[in-house]
Design a protein around this motif. Sequence first.
Motif, PDB file in Angstrom:
ATOM      1  N   SER A  16      18.943  76.519 -10.823  1.00  0.00           N
ATOM      2  CA  SER A  16      18.836  77.465  -9.726  1.00  0.00           C
ATOM      3  C   SER A  16      20.213  77.903  -9.244  1.00  0.00           C
ATOM      4  N   CYS A  17      20.280  79.144  -8.771  1.00  0.00           N
ATOM      5  CA  CYS A  17      21.514  79.665  -8.168  1.00  0.00           C
ATOM      6  C   CYS A  17      21.634  79.262  -6.701  1.00  0.00           C
ATOM      7  N   ASP A  18      20.636  78.550  -6.187  1.00  0.00           N
ATOM      8  CA  ASP A  18      20.659  78.121  -4.791  1.00  0.00           C
ATOM      9  C   ASP A  18      21.671  77.004  -4.579  1.00  0.00           C
ATOM     10  N   PRO A  19      22.189  76.877  -3.350  1.00  0.00           N
ATOM     11  CA  PRO A  19      23.106  75.768  -3.064  1.00  0.00           C
ATOM     12  C   PRO A  19      22.391  74.418  -3.176  1.00  0.00           C
ATOM     13  N   SER A  20      23.182  73.364  -3.328  1.00  0.00           N
ATOM     14  CA  SER A  20      22.667  72.021  -3.571  1.00  0.00           C
ATOM     15  C   SER A  20      21.623  71.581  -2.548  1.00  0.00           C
ATOM     16  N   ALA A  21      21.888  71.786  -1.269  1.00  0.00           N
ATOM     17  CA  ALA A  21      20.952  71.327  -0.236  1.00  0.00           C
ATOM     18  C   ALA A  21      19.583  71.981  -0.406  1.00  0.00           C
ATOM     19  N   ALA A  22      19.558  73.254  -0.740  1.00  0.00           N
ATOM     20  CA  ALA A  22      18.289  73.961  -0.935  1.00  0.00           C
ATOM     21  C   ALA A  22      17.561  73.426  -2.162  1.00  0.00           C
ATOM     22  N   ARG A  23      18.290  73.202  -3.262  1.00  0.00           N
ATOM     23  CA  ARG A  23      17.664  72.674  -4.483  1.00  0.00           C
ATOM     24  C   ARG A  23      17.058  71.304  -4.238  1.00  0.00           C
ATOM     25  N   GLN A  24      17.817  70.444  -3.575  1.00  0.00           N
ATOM     26  CA  GLN A  24      17.335  69.078  -3.343  1.00  0.00           C
ATOM     27  C   GLN A  24      16.142  69.058  -2.390  1.00  0.00           C
ATOM     28  N   ALA A  25      16.145  69.941  -1.384  1.00  0.00           N
ATOM     29  CA  ALA A  25      14.994  70.025  -0.473  1.00  0.00           C
ATOM     30  C   ALA A  25      13.754  70.482  -1.224  1.00  0.00           C
ATOM     31  N   TRP A  26      13.930  71.455  -2.110  1.00  0.00           N
ATOM     32  CA  TRP A  26      12.803  71.944  -2.902  1.00  0.00           C
ATOM     33  C   TRP A  26      12.302  70.850  -3.836  1.00  0.00           C
ATOM     34  N   LYS A  27      13.212  70.100  -4.445  1.00  0.00           N
ATOM     35  CA  LYS A  27      12.830  69.001  -5.336  1.00  0.00           C
ATOM     36  C   LYS A  27      12.003  67.965  -4.582  1.00  0.00           C
ATOM     37  N   ARG A  28      12.443  67.602  -3.375  1.00  0.00           N
ATOM     38  CA  ARG A  28      11.695  66.637  -2.563  1.00  0.00           C
ATOM     39  C   ARG A  28      10.321  67.190  -2.188  1.00  0.00           C
ATOM     40  N   GLN A  29      10.286  68.465  -1.783  1.00  0.00           N
ATOM     41  CA  GLN A  29       9.032  69.086  -1.379  1.00  0.00           C
ATOM     42  C   GLN A  29       8.023  69.097  -2.524  1.00  0.00           C
ATOM     43  N   LEU A  30       8.487  69.375  -3.734  1.00  0.00           N
ATOM     44  CA  LEU A  30       7.604  69.405  -4.901  1.00  0.00           C
ATOM     45  C   LEU A  30       7.287  68.019  -5.441  1.00  0.00           C
ATOM     46  N   GLY A  31       8.113  67.038  -5.074  1.00  0.00           N
ATOM     47  CA  GLY A  31       7.960  65.706  -5.655  1.00  0.00           C
ATOM     48  C   GLY A  31       8.318  65.715  -7.132  1.00  0.00           C
ATOM     49  N   ALA A  32       9.238  66.586  -7.507  1.00  0.00           N
ATOM     50  CA  ALA A  32       9.615  66.767  -8.914  1.00  0.00           C
ATOM     51  C   ALA A  32      10.305  65.535  -9.466  1.00  0.00           C
ATOM     52  N   GLU A  33      10.004  65.220 -10.723  1.00  0.00           N
ATOM     53  CA  GLU A  33      10.576  64.058 -11.397  1.00  0.00           C
ATOM     54  C   GLU A  33      11.558  64.470 -12.481  1.00  0.00           C
ATOM     55  N   TYR A  34      12.100  65.667 -12.404  1.00  0.00           N
ATOM     56  CA  TYR A  34      13.021  66.160 -13.423  1.00  0.00           C
ATOM     57  C   TYR A  34      14.304  66.655 -12.768  1.00  0.00           C
ATOM     58  N   THR A  35      15.271  66.969 -13.575  1.00  0.00           N
ATOM     59  CA  THR A  35      16.600  67.350 -13.110  1.00  0.00           C
ATOM     60  C   THR A  35      16.605  68.740 -12.486  1.00  0.00           C
ATOM     61  N   PHE A  36      17.249  68.872 -11.349  1.00  0.00           N
ATOM     62  CA  PHE A  36      17.487  70.163 -10.707  1.00  0.00           C
ATOM     63  C   PHE A  36      18.989  70.427 -10.816  1.00  0.00           C
ATOM     64  N   ALA A  37      19.374  71.372 -11.645  1.00  0.00           N
ATOM     65  CA  ALA A  37      20.788  71.646 -11.910  1.00  0.00           C
ATOM     66  C   ALA A  37      21.262  72.898 -11.165  1.00  0.00           C
ATOM     67  N   SER A  38      22.579  73.008 -11.046  1.00  0.00           N
ATOM     68  CA  SER A  38      23.187  74.103 -10.293  1.00  0.00           C
ATOM     69  C   SER A  38      23.714  75.224 -11.178  1.00  0.00           C
ATOM     70  N   ASP A  39      23.430  76.430 -10.762  1.00  0.00           N
ATOM     71  CA  ASP A  39      24.034  77.638 -11.328  1.00  0.00           C
ATOM     72  C   ASP A  39      24.691  78.406 -10.180  1.00  0.00           C
ATOM     73  N   PHE A  40      25.103  77.645  -9.168  1.00  0.00           N
ATOM     74  CA  PHE A  40      25.627  78.232  -7.936  1.00  0.00           C
ATOM     75  C   PHE A  40      27.031  78.801  -8.111  1.00  0.00           C
ATOM     76  N   TRP A  41      27.901  78.069  -8.807  1.00  0.00           N
ATOM     77  CA  TRP A  41      29.267  78.548  -8.989  1.00  0.00           C
ATOM     78  C   TRP A  41      29.802  78.153 -10.350  1.00  0.00           C
ATOM     79  N   PRO A  42      30.378  79.035 -11.138  1.00  0.00           N
ATOM     80  CA  PRO A  42      30.426  80.470 -10.806  1.00  0.00           C
ATOM     81  C   PRO A  42      29.014  81.034 -10.740  1.00  0.00           C
ATOM     82  N   HIS A  43      28.751  81.779  -9.704  1.00  0.00           N
ATOM     83  CA  HIS A  43      27.406  82.228  -9.350  1.00  0.00           C
ATOM     84  C   HIS A  43      26.689  82.904 -10.511  1.00  0.00           C
ATOM     85  N   GLY A  44      25.582  82.276 -10.944  1.00  0.00           N
ATOM     86  CA  GLY A  44      24.715  82.872 -11.944  1.00  0.00           C
ATOM     87  C   GLY A  44      25.225  82.856 -13.365  1.00  0.00           C
TER      88      GLY A  44
END
Length: 100
Positions: A16-44
């Motif tokens: 996701s291009c979202d910042p870390s805090a947003a990705r981690q909140a979404w991961k917790r909300q979904l109860g996801a058991e897989y990796t959430f990686a960053s495409d935030f910087w360099p953006h996209g």
Amino acid sequence: NLESFRNAGTEIVFVSCDPSAARQAWKRQLGAEYTFASDFWPHGSAAKAYGVFNEETGTPYRGTFLIDREGTVIWSLVKVSGERREDLVPGSLDVLEREE
């Protein structure tokens, strides 16, 4: 469909291009058991490499990619924002099963 991926010896990575805090909140909300990686910087940069970055909006389209062990994209599904994705993966993951 998570069990199908595990049985095929795959790894799921959400990017996701979202910042870390947003990705981690979404991961917790979904109860996801897989990796959430960053495409935030360099953006996209990852979205651009896969051809799913919308330069006009500065955001990526939603894309799902199956990549083989050699790094080749063997299946993809890309949808524009607001379009619901009914099919997330092909009906069978047999193409990904490990050869023994």
